[in-house]
Design a protein around this motif. Structure first.
Motif, PDB file in Angstrom:
ATOM      1  N   THR A  10     -10.335 -40.651  19.165  1.00  0.00           N
ATOM      2  CA  THR A  10      -9.069 -41.249  18.701  1.00  0.00           C
ATOM      3  C   THR A  10      -7.867 -40.398  19.131  1.00  0.00           C
ATOM      4  O   THR A  10      -6.737 -40.844  19.027  1.00  0.00           O
ATOM      5  CB  THR A  10      -9.048 -41.460  17.166  1.00  0.00           C
TER       6      THR A  10
ATOM      7  N   VAL B  42     -12.505 -45.008  16.157  1.00  0.00           N
ATOM      8  CA  VAL B  42     -12.340 -45.501  14.784  1.00  0.00           C
ATOM      9  C   VAL B  42     -13.708 -45.844  14.176  1.00  0.00           C
ATOM     10  O   VAL B  42     -13.976 -45.552  13.008  1.00  0.00           O
ATOM     11  CB  VAL B  42     -11.394 -46.732  14.759  1.00  0.00           C
ATOM     12  N   TRP B  45     -15.214 -42.605  13.214  1.00  0.00           N
ATOM     13  CA  TRP B  45     -14.551 -42.108  11.996  1.00  0.00           C
ATOM     14  C   TRP B  45     -15.121 -42.792  10.766  1.00  0.00           C
ATOM     15  O   TRP B  45     -15.313 -42.176   9.716  1.00  0.00           O
ATOM     16  CB  TRP B  45     -13.044 -42.386  12.032  1.00  0.00           C
ATOM     17  N   ASN B  61     -10.416 -46.640   8.139  1.00  0.00           N
ATOM     18  CA  ASN B  61     -11.020 -46.932   9.434  1.00  0.00           C
ATOM     19  C   ASN B  61     -11.684 -48.303   9.476  1.00  0.00           C
ATOM     20  O   ASN B  61     -11.719 -48.937  10.538  1.00  0.00           O
ATOM     21  CB  ASN B  61     -11.978 -45.813   9.833  1.00  0.00           C
TER      22      ASN B  61
END
Lengths: 79, 79
Positions: A10, B42, B45, B61
């Motif tokens: 990210t 994402v 995450w 997320n």
């Protein structure tokens, strides 16, 4: 390890965006709302990362913040 | 609380971007490298959030992932 990989992705994601904006000199399709809201959010994530003592969160957001400042600079220049 | 605010901002940031892409029908200045790398990040995450049991990381997320899928859809359509 997973967090670091997630953070790396990210964060690195903004390198192609910076590179594209730099070479095309065009940032019109990037929304100011996204860029500014995202930057403030990243700043808060950074503080949260320090708070919960998570190195992946801290590192990812510190570097992402630098890239966002780069994108903001290009967007100020190219609109 | 701080984490939830941070997550809310970095998630809501993509609403103006989605809205801009939707109305302008133009996504040419968005880099595929950013969109795809960011989306995979994402996703990781999200898994990391489940792993460290952090509700802000999970919620932020999960919703961001939905917005990214929206942006990917518009970028496939408008290039």
């Amino acid at each position: 390890m997973l967090g670091l990989t997630a953070g790396t992705l990210t964060t690195l994601a903004f390198i192609p965006q910076l590179s594209k904006a730099w070479t095309s000199k065009s940032t019109g399709d990037l929304s100011w709302g996204m860029v500014l809201t995202f930057t403030i959010g990243v700043l808060l994530w950074l503080i949260y990362g320090i708070w919960i003592d998570s190195l992946p969160v801290i590192l990812a957001n510190a570097v992402t913040l630098l890239f966002q400042i780069g994108i903001i600079s290009l967007k100020i220049k190219y609109g």
